[in-house]
Design a protein around this motif. Sequence first.
Motif, PDB file in Angstrom:
ATOM      1  N   ALA A  95     -14.773  -3.687 -52.899  1.00  0.00           N
ATOM      2  CA  ALA A  95     -15.176  -2.282 -52.950  1.00  0.00           C
ATOM      3  C   ALA A  95     -13.981  -1.347 -53.046  1.00  0.00           C
ATOM      4  O   ALA A  95     -14.143  -0.135 -53.127  1.00  0.00           O
ATOM      5  N   GLU A  96     -12.791  -1.896 -53.048  1.00  0.00           N
ATOM      6  CA  GLU A  96     -11.610  -1.042 -52.893  1.00  0.00           C
ATOM      7  C   GLU A  96     -10.906  -0.704 -54.204  1.00  0.00           C
ATOM      8  O   GLU A  96     -10.371   0.388 -54.358  1.00  0.00           O
TER       9      GLU A  96
ATOM     10  N   HIS B  28     -19.187 -14.197 -53.120  1.00  0.00           N
ATOM     11  CA  HIS B  28     -19.314 -13.077 -52.172  1.00  0.00           C
ATOM     12  C   HIS B  28     -19.372 -11.807 -53.022  1.00  0.00           C
ATOM     13  O   HIS B  28     -18.406 -11.455 -53.696  1.00  0.00           O
TER      14      HIS B  28
ATOM     15  N   HIS C  75     -20.023  -7.838 -54.030  1.00  0.00           N
ATOM     16  CA  HIS C  75     -20.121  -6.377 -53.870  1.00  0.00           C
ATOM     17  C   HIS C  75     -20.548  -5.851 -55.236  1.00  0.00           C
ATOM     18  O   HIS C  75     -20.014  -6.320 -56.253  1.00  0.00           O
TER      19      HIS C  75
ATOM     20  N   SER D  61     -22.340  -8.926 -49.590  1.00  0.00           N
ATOM     21  CA  SER D  61     -21.539  -8.235 -48.588  1.00  0.00           C
ATOM     22  C   SER D  61     -22.414  -7.242 -47.841  1.00  0.00           C
ATOM     23  O   SER D  61     -23.115  -6.432 -48.454  1.00  0.00           O
TER      24      SER D  61
ATOM     25  N   GLY E 209     -20.652  -5.550 -45.638  1.00  0.00           N
ATOM     26  CA  GLY E 209     -19.545  -4.670 -45.268  1.00  0.00           C
ATOM     27  C   GLY E 209     -19.497  -3.461 -46.184  1.00  0.00           C
ATOM     28  O   GLY E 209     -19.178  -2.350 -45.765  1.00  0.00           O
ATOM     29  N   GLY E 210     -19.865  -3.707 -47.450  1.00  0.00           N
ATOM     30  CA  GLY E 210     -19.843  -2.629 -48.441  1.00  0.00           C
ATOM     31  C   GLY E 210     -18.463  -2.012 -48.541  1.00  0.00           C
ATOM     32  O   GLY E 210     -17.451  -2.709 -48.530  1.00  0.00           O
ATOM     33  N   SER E 211     -18.451  -0.685 -48.634  1.00  0.00           N
ATOM     34  CA  SER E 211     -17.166   0.023 -48.611  1.00  0.00           C
ATOM     35  C   SER E 211     -17.056   0.720 -47.258  1.00  0.00           C
ATOM     36  O   SER E 211     -18.054   0.837 -46.539  1.00  0.00           O
ATOM     37  N   VAL E 212     -15.858   1.168 -46.920  1.00  0.00           N
ATOM     38  CA  VAL E 212     -15.676   1.815 -45.597  1.00  0.00           C
ATOM     39  C   VAL E 212     -16.528   3.079 -45.463  1.00  0.00           C
ATOM     40  O   VAL E 212     -16.701   3.589 -44.360  1.00  0.00           O
TER      41      VAL E 212
ATOM     42  N   SER F 281     -22.311 -11.518 -45.425  1.00  0.00           N
ATOM     43  CA  SER F 281     -21.127 -11.383 -44.582  1.00  0.00           C
ATOM     44  C   SER F 281     -21.500 -10.597 -43.336  1.00  0.00           C
ATOM     45  O   SER F 281     -22.413  -9.761 -43.371  1.00  0.00           O
TER      46      SER F 281
ATOM     47  N   THR G  60     -19.227  -8.863 -40.283  1.00  0.00           N
ATOM     48  CA  THR G  60     -17.898  -8.649 -39.690  1.00  0.00           C
ATOM     49  C   THR G  60     -18.021  -8.419 -38.190  1.00  0.00           C
ATOM     50  O   THR G  60     -18.866  -7.640 -37.734  1.00  0.00           O
TER      51      THR G  60
ATOM     52  N   PHE H 290      -8.380  -0.242 -41.522  1.00  0.00           N
ATOM     53  CA  PHE H 290      -8.429  -0.847 -42.855  1.00  0.00           C
ATOM     54  C   PHE H 290      -7.567   0.037 -43.746  1.00  0.00           C
ATOM     55  O   PHE H 290      -8.039   0.993 -44.346  1.00  0.00           O
TER      56      PHE H 290
ATOM     57  N   PHE I 227     -12.926   0.475 -40.870  1.00  0.00           N
ATOM     58  CA  PHE I 227     -14.093  -0.322 -41.251  1.00  0.00           C
ATOM     59  C   PHE I 227     -14.912  -0.492 -39.968  1.00  0.00           C
ATOM     60  O   PHE I 227     -14.539  -1.230 -39.069  1.00  0.00           O
TER      61      PHE I 227
ATOM     62  N   GLU J  55     -11.281  -9.370 -55.117  1.00  0.00           N
ATOM     63  CA  GLU J  55     -11.501  -8.483 -53.967  1.00  0.00           C
ATOM     64  C   GLU J  55     -10.241  -8.456 -53.097  1.00  0.00           C
ATOM     65  O   GLU J  55      -9.931  -7.442 -52.490  1.00  0.00           O
TER      66      GLU J  55
HETATM   67  N1  KMH Z   1     -14.871  -3.646 -48.184  1.00  0.00           N
HETATM   68  C1  KMH Z   1     -14.530  -3.774 -46.811  1.00  0.00           C
HETATM   69  C2  KMH Z   1     -14.601  -2.453 -46.126  1.00  0.00           C
HETATM   70  C3  KMH Z   1     -17.438  -7.590 -46.291  1.00  0.00           C
HETATM   71  O1  KMH Z   1     -17.619  -7.707 -47.489  1.00  0.00           O
HETATM   72  O2  KMH Z   1     -18.314  -7.842 -45.458  1.00  0.00           O
HETATM   73  C4  KMH Z   1     -15.398  -4.736 -46.102  1.00  0.00           C
HETATM   74  C5  KMH Z   1     -15.538  -6.078 -46.675  1.00  0.00           C
HETATM   75  C6  KMH Z   1     -16.130  -7.090 -45.778  1.00  0.00           C
HETATM   76  O3  KMH Z   1     -15.278  -6.346 -47.825  1.00  0.00           O
END
Ligand code: KMH
Length: 273
Positions: free
Chosen positions: A13-14, A46, A48, A81, A83-86, A105, A107, A113, A118, A228
Amino acid sequence: MGDLLITVAPTGAETTKADCPQLPTTPEELVETARRCEAAGAAMIHVHIRDAEHRPTLDPARLKDTVAALRESTGLVLQLSTGGSVHDPLDQRLKVLDAAPDSCSLTMGTTNFGDDVFSNPWPFICELYQLSQEREVVPEFELFDLGHVAALHRLLDKYGAPYGGKVHCDLVMGVPGGMPGTADALVAAVAALPSSVTSWSATGIGRSTLPVGLASLSKGGHLRVGMEDVLTLSRGVPVEHNEQLVSRAVELGRLAQREPMTPVEARGLLGLA
Ligand code: KMH
Ligand code: ZN
């Protein structure tokens, strides 16, 4: 029989599409990446997703369409995911499970982060975990820090085993704000894992990708690789396709006399039907 799980995390997501045009962000690019990574030796993906403007999204319809498209064109174990984005709100992150992935996922704590936070408060972790049990989705516990390992003990003590009965986690190392991407940190984290953990992988962000991958192999762990987490193959050499990172993981595994698992073998490892 394969004994090395290779997970590919192709997008994240970054990173922006503008900064990295070869990042797979459209549904077509994601499917093409998934197919090539499966052929190269990945058994799990995995995921996103991005919107039409290539921005991170948790849009429920788009997530469902992505799950359908990946199931149609690959046999990969499908992990979404949560977690998505922050910037993604917690309620939307819970709704990811509506898309019925094989795995999600999860966390195990809040972490700095880079310049962001996060956020994974304990009540959210508990809610997401119980939802995964209810929906029969296998969680992959993401551990960014030793404190997250301690939280995993607490979660399993309180709510019991995940759906499927196996406990799989992933050490995410080298995030600025989390544990460093070093062999020493990996050894400490592995030593602290609950005894009920049945498998674990590790991923090192950026230049820690190789030290962490090699340390994981020498401790008997599995590998997560992908754009990622890392965008260069070596200093100044950009990754052009996720397949290159999967192929390199296969190569490292073979040097350690480990063969990549097929998706069917990975399903057995993770307790999926
Ligand atoms: N993009 C990060 C903020 C996940 O995918 O669960 C979180 C992350 C972790 O990538
Ligand atoms: Zn992720």
